[in-house]
Design an enzyme around this catalytic site. Structure first.
Site, PDB file in Angstrom:
ATOM      1  N   GLY A  43       0.812  -1.217   0.000  1.00 50.73           N
ATOM      2  CA  GLY A  43       0.000   0.000   0.000  1.00 50.73           C
ATOM      3  C   GLY A  43       0.842   1.262   0.000  1.00 50.73           C
ATOM      4  CB  CYS A  44       3.801   2.228   1.978  1.00 50.71           C
ATOM      5  SG  CYS A  44       3.003   2.015   3.593  1.00 50.71           S
ATOM      6  CB  THR A  45       5.045   0.340  -2.914  1.00 52.04           C
ATOM      7  OG1 THR A  45       5.990  -0.141  -1.950  1.00 52.04           O
ATOM      8  CG2 THR A  45       5.706   0.434  -4.277  1.00 52.04           C
TER       9      THR A  45
END
Length: 153
Positions: A43-45
């Site tokens: 998700g952060c990527t």
């Protein structure tokens, strides 16, 4: 808990590959400050790639975009290089920034309780006041929604 209209807490933090970033030095234009849990997680990527992909449009609207997590500067540098990210990432290793913005929260997963960063974004106006807050962010379409809010300032 911070609210819209409040002065955004100032900070000076190290960033990957450059000089420290001080929020108050960025007055005169909007700032998008997004908090994410951890470098190189799915998700952060996706979120970081989405903000990077729209960076030219944010710049055209006069905005600065900054990502923040508790990862080290070295981890940020690897993360940026691996995914060709163009946004600066600040390192909040001691959690001071997360505490100031209320993103260091109790989380639950698989019945376990732990402390972690809540995915959240703050839009700070040219005068340093919080213009909009997104909490418990869902990644798909988020960067676009933030860009729309920047353009509406």
């Amino acid at each position: 808990m911070l609210t819209v209209g409040q002065e955004a807490p100032d900070f000076t933090l190290p960033q990957d590959g450059g000089d420290p970033i001080t929020l108050s030095d960025l007055r005169g234009g909007p700032v998008v400050l997004f908090f994410y849990p951890k470098d190189d997680t799915p998700g952060c990527t996706k979120e970081s790639i989405a903000f990077s992909g729209l960076l030219d449009e944010f710049k055209a609207a006069g905005a600065t975009v900054i990502g923040a997590s508790r990862d080290t500067v070295a981890k940020h540098e690897k993360f940026r290089a691996k995914h060709d990210l163009t946004i600066p990432l600040v390192s909040d290793e001691d959690g001071t920034l997360c505490e100031a913005y209320g993103t260091w929260v109790e989380k639950k997963m698989y019945g376990k309780t732990y402390m972690g960063i809540e995915r959240a974004t703050y839009l700070i106006d040219a005068e340093g006041k919080i213009a909009e807050i997104w909490r418990k962010v869902k990644v798909p379409g988020h960067a676009e929604a933030v860009l729309d809010a920047v353009r509406a300032l």
